[in-house]
Motif scaffolding. Structure first.
Motif, PDB file in Angstrom:
ATOM      1  N   ASN A  26     -12.030  70.843 -47.839  1.00  0.00           N
ATOM      2  CA  ASN A  26     -10.629  70.781 -48.260  1.00  0.00           C
ATOM      3  C   ASN A  26     -10.174  69.389 -48.677  1.00  0.00           C
ATOM      4  O   ASN A  26      -9.170  69.256 -49.353  1.00  0.00           O
ATOM      5  N   ILE A  75     -23.619  72.606 -45.261  1.00  0.00           N
ATOM      6  CA  ILE A  75     -22.494  72.592 -46.204  1.00  0.00           C
ATOM      7  C   ILE A  75     -23.126  72.543 -47.592  1.00  0.00           C
ATOM      8  O   ILE A  75     -23.926  71.650 -47.882  1.00  0.00           O
ATOM      9  N   SER A 119     -14.366  67.302 -45.381  1.00  0.00           N
ATOM     10  CA  SER A 119     -14.533  68.760 -45.308  1.00  0.00           C
ATOM     11  C   SER A 119     -14.401  69.304 -46.721  1.00  0.00           C
ATOM     12  O   SER A 119     -14.110  68.569 -47.662  1.00  0.00           O
ATOM     13  N   LYS A 134     -23.162  68.693 -41.598  1.00  0.00           N
ATOM     14  CA  LYS A 134     -21.711  68.478 -41.449  1.00  0.00           C
ATOM     15  C   LYS A 134     -21.394  67.015 -41.183  1.00  0.00           C
ATOM     16  O   LYS A 134     -20.425  66.481 -41.700  1.00  0.00           O
TER      17      LYS A 134
END
Length: 193
Positions: free
Chosen positions: A42, A18, A40, A27
């Protein structure tokens, strides 16, 4: 070569990478700095290049004050009031041994006002002392004052104010002899002469 993880510093492989907050993360390592909740792309919030959940995001609150004419006037008045307080404290802290003997004080004040008048830039010379036409009370400005309202008079330190009439405890009405303008002025900026 694979870059190190932003949390554990172990190599991050392309399949688990990421790229966020100018760092690379596994992650599983991309989690809130406080509660370690998995994040995440988002639902994270970044602060100082560290990820946080919404609940633990450091809050920086600022008070925004708009520059309305009234707020600018109040800001200027607060600044002037703090300068007055400084001047008053300075005057109180001076010892009486600095004061010239009474017989020489008037002569020294006259010399100081004459030298001040001749040290002004061309076109800004102060007028010679003139008696007020109506014989009202006369005062001298101790400090400079910038008029904040249309019905006020600006002063420079040393200005002579004639025809002075007290309005209330903090304000007076008078005519600045240097500018010829009449209006209100703060009473604690002047002294009687």
């Amino acid at each position: 070569m694979n870059p190190p993880c932003g949390r554990c510093n172990k190599p991050v492989y392309p399949t688990e990478k990421i790229n966020c907050l100018d760092k690379y993360w596994h992650k599983g390592c991309f989690s809130c700095e406080v509660c370690k909740m998995a994040l995440s792309m988002n639902n994270y919030k970044g602060f100082e290049k560290k990820p946080y959940c919404t609940m633990h995001y450091p809050k920086t609150s600022f008070t925004i004050v708009t520059d309305t004419p009234e707020n600018l006037r109040l800001k200027q008045q607060s600044l002037l009031n703090s300068q007055i307080k400084y001047h008053e404290e300075f005057e109180k802290s001076k010892t009486r041994s600095d004061a010239p003997p009474p017989e020489n004080r008037q002569e020294q004040e006259l010399q100081a006002s004459n030298s001040e008048r001749f040290n002004q830039p061309a076109g800004q010379m102060r007028p010679a002392v003139v008696s007020p036409p109506s014989g009202g009370k006369r005062y001298q400005a101790l400090y400079s004052y910038v008029a904040a309202e249309a019905d006020e008079v600006s002063l420079q330190e040393g200005d002579l104010v004639s025809d002075v009439e007290p309005i209330d405890e903090g304000w007076m009405f008078g005519c600045n002899q240097r500018t010829g303008k009449r209006g209100m002025l703060p009473a604690n900026y002047v002294r009687p002469i």
